[in-house]
Design an enzyme around this catalytic site. Sequence first.
Site, mmCIF file in Angstrom:
data_model
loop_
_atom_site.group_PDB
_atom_site.id
_atom_site.type_symbol
_atom_site.label_atom_id
_atom_site.label_comp_id
_atom_site.label_asym_id
_atom_site.label_seq_id
_atom_site.Cartn_x
_atom_site.Cartn_y
_atom_site.Cartn_z
ATOM 1 N N VAL A 1 53.744 -22.416 -9.535
ATOM 2 C CA VAL A 1 53.637 -23.330 -8.306
ATOM 3 C C VAL A 1 53.002 -23.000 -7.111
ATOM 4 O O VAL A 1 51.917 -23.643 -6.838
ATOM 5 C CB VAL A 1 55.379 -23.766 -7.843
ATOM 6 C CG1 VAL A 1 55.427 -24.744 -6.755
ATOM 7 C CG2 VAL A 1 56.131 -24.372 -9.081
ATOM 8 N N CYS A 2 53.284 -22.009 -6.559
ATOM 9 C CA CYS A 2 52.642 -21.821 -5.221
ATOM 10 C C CYS A 2 51.158 -21.361 -5.224
ATOM 11 O O CYS A 2 50.335 -21.347 -4.761
ATOM 12 C CB CYS A 2 53.384 -20.625 -4.701
ATOM 13 S SG CYS A 2 55.079 -20.985 -4.043
ATOM 14 N N ALA A 3 51.029 -20.506 -6.651
ATOM 15 C CA ALA A 3 49.531 -20.102 -6.983
ATOM 16 C C ALA A 3 48.905 -21.230 -7.716
ATOM 17 O O ALA A 3 47.720 -21.626 -7.351
ATOM 18 C CB ALA A 3 49.579 -18.972 -7.594
#
Length: 204
Positions: A118-120
């Site tokens: 998600v975040c990356a």
Amino acid sequence: MTNSHNPEPLTRDNAAVVLVDHQVGLMTGIRDYSIAELKHNVVGLAKAARALDLPIVTTTTSAETLWGPAFPELADALPEHAFIDRTSVNAWDDKRVEEAIRATGRSKLIFAGVSLEVCAAFPAMRAVREGFDSYVAVDASGTFNTTKRETALVRLTQAGVVVADGASLMVEILADNASPEAAGVYAALGMDWSILVGQVRRSA
């Protein structure tokens, strides 16, 4: 599955680093790396990027209400560096983050984040759609189980994102071991084998 995406090399003039949500609350759930190893890799990436004078953009998500601040070792590695706190799931969807990334003027973006899928992955895939060459430093990301890791790597590759480890990306940018920055880059990365080589040489 093959992928023919092979962009021009990373350099000090075309690359920037985006560190997404390396927060204490999220770090507690990491299962594909030990917390110590992941911290080592993230801090090494940040310090090596500084040694190479690369632009660095850092973010957190809902630091006051959900996931807490960036872990202290990363904050210490980036003194006086502002972490952009947001609420959007995809960091790119926050206008301040997008503006900060575009303000670097770089065409190649190296992402790392917790979590990998998600975040990356989300901003890295968005970067490709926006016309950037996008990379993810997998070993400076980390996630919560094997399924998330495996599916993230497949999805990133399908989207045209280059997956690699952070040290390899930094060494690609270094390019020449005779560079004045070489010692600082290798020291920042803290690679065990490199440290041992230095110890052997000093003992000879």
